[in-house]
Design a protein around this motif. Structure first.
Motif, PDB file in Angstrom:
ATOM      1  N   LEU A 299      33.671 -13.214  -9.589  1.00  0.00           N
ATOM      2  CA  LEU A 299      34.087 -14.405  -8.858  1.00  0.00           C
ATOM      3  C   LEU A 299      34.306 -14.174  -7.370  1.00  0.00           C
ATOM      4  O   LEU A 299      34.187 -15.105  -6.574  1.00  0.00           O
TER       5      LEU A 299
ATOM      6  N   LEU B 187      34.090 -12.989  -3.375  1.00  0.00           N
ATOM      7  CA  LEU B 187      33.057 -12.974  -2.338  1.00  0.00           C
ATOM      8  C   LEU B 187      32.942 -11.554  -1.822  1.00  0.00           C
ATOM      9  O   LEU B 187      33.913 -11.002  -1.290  1.00  0.00           O
TER      10      LEU B 187
ATOM     11  N   SER C 127      26.332 -10.192  -5.386  1.00  0.00           N
ATOM     12  CA  SER C 127      26.800 -10.979  -4.254  1.00  0.00           C
ATOM     13  C   SER C 127      25.985 -12.264  -4.180  1.00  0.00           C
ATOM     14  O   SER C 127      25.020 -12.455  -4.929  1.00  0.00           O
TER      15      SER C 127
ATOM     16  N   ARG D 127      29.609 -17.651  -6.421  1.00  0.00           N
ATOM     17  CA  ARG D 127      30.662 -17.007  -5.643  1.00  0.00           C
ATOM     18  C   ARG D 127      31.029 -17.812  -4.397  1.00  0.00           C
ATOM     19  O   ARG D 127      32.100 -17.607  -3.826  1.00  0.00           O
TER      20      ARG D 127
ATOM     21  N   TRP E 146      35.387 -17.805  -4.989  1.00  0.00           N
ATOM     22  CA  TRP E 146      36.101 -16.671  -4.400  1.00  0.00           C
ATOM     23  C   TRP E 146      37.581 -16.929  -4.103  1.00  0.00           C
ATOM     24  O   TRP E 146      38.379 -15.987  -4.128  1.00  0.00           O
TER      25      TRP E 146
ATOM     26  N   TYR F  40      38.940 -12.677  -1.497  1.00  0.00           N
ATOM     27  CA  TYR F  40      39.320 -13.398  -2.701  1.00  0.00           C
ATOM     28  C   TYR F  40      40.728 -13.953  -2.491  1.00  0.00           C
ATOM     29  O   TYR F  40      41.461 -13.556  -1.579  1.00  0.00           O
TER      30      TYR F  40
END
Length: 305
Positions: free
Chosen positions: A52, A54, A62, A70, A74, A135
């Motif tokens: 999840l 970034l 990614s 994502r 994120w 995140y």
């Protein structure tokens, strides 16, 4: 300027659970708190969190490698500590004010752009060898803080610090921390949030007192006062119908409206005209509650037939 409300109050929730108005702010805050339990129980390997966040320059995937979810997931991963809980509380307090100001749909759109646009910028920088990970609600909360301070710049926090000053201190300290840690990724993301947030706020039709902030055009449904009544459309003149030779039953005319309903509709029209000319901020708290109560009463009466 939109009047300041008690934290958590909303006239435009998605739904209500008892007395609790479930807004976008409440939903995002609750999801962050719930993820603390996911973080705690998923173990050291963190298989969910790794999918999840970034991130760039990593073997776990990614956005640049096609994992586009994502871009929006994120901010969700939240580590269980007191600092995260404090950030969620600040997001709830300030976000609830912005949601009252914008309305639920525009505030949700604001948060979505505040999430996706920086993620796209950081993904593009991945190809310029700028690596890092992001995140949690920290960066989005920073954007909400800057937006709040931009619109409510005269609000003062203890011990008398204006909102714009507090936001400047927090953004400045975040930048210094990133520079100290040589965190180029964190520094660029922090600066992106600090500049993007007031631009989005102005584009959505708020913070009009800051004319020096550029205002980018958005569709009419997004830019401007969310409570402004749309202009009435001119009715088309009915075309004359050919007279039929067949007899048809004529429905009885509808009963005339009650005098109380006529007075209520007249009051609603007067308040809406006032909003249309001077904006939502021109209504007092009593006028706004009167508008809501009268509208709800007439709507319920129409629904009952």
């Amino acid at each position: 300027m939109q009047p300041f409300r008690n934290f958590g109050e909303s006239d435009d929730p998605w739904f209500r659970v008892g007395q609790l108005a479930v807004t976008t702010t409440i939903i995002v805050s609750a999801m962050s708190v719930a993820y603390m339990f996911v973080w705690a129980f998923e173990g050291f390997d963190q298989p969910i969190t790794k999918k999840l966040v970034l991130i760039s320059g990593s073997r776990i995937g990614s956005v640049g490698e096609g994992e586009i979810w994502r871009l929006v997931t994120w901010p969700l991963p939240t580590d269980p500590d007191l600092w995260s809980l404090l950030l969620i509380a600040v997001f709830w307090m300030l976000g609830s004010q912005l949601e009252v100001l914008m309305g639920r749909l525009r505030f949700t759109f604001f948060l979505l752009l505040l999430t996706v646009v920086p993620a796209l910028i950081m993904t593009a920088l991945e190809f310029a060898d700028v690596y890092g990970v992001a995140y949690g609600l920290r960066y989005v909360e920073l954007g909400v803080l800057v937006a709040f301070a931009t619109h409510y710049s005269s609000i003062r926090f203890w011990p008398g610090i204006p909102a714009w000053g507090l936001a400047g201190i927090i953004v400045g300290m975040a930048m210094l921390q990133a520079i100290s840690a040589r965190g180029e990724y964190d520094l660029i993301l922090t600066v992106t949030m600090a500049f993007l947030s007031p631009l989005l706020l102005r584009a959505l039709g708020h913070a009009e007192q800051h004319e020096w902030i550029p205002k980018f055009p958005l569709p009419a449904k997004l830019g401007g006062d969310p409570y402004r009544r749309p202009p009435t459309r001119q009715r088309r003149r009915p075309q004359p119908r050919q007279r039929s030779t067949h007899l048809t039953s004529v429905p009885p005319p509808p009963p005339p409206p009650a005098p109380a309903d006529i007075a209520a509709q007249a009051r609603i029209d007067a308040l809406l005209d006032k909003m249309g000319e001077h904006g939502m901020e021109s209504l007092t708290e009593a006028e706004r509650r009167s508008l809501e109560d009268l509208s709800k009463r007439l709507r319920d009466k129409r629904d009952r037939g």
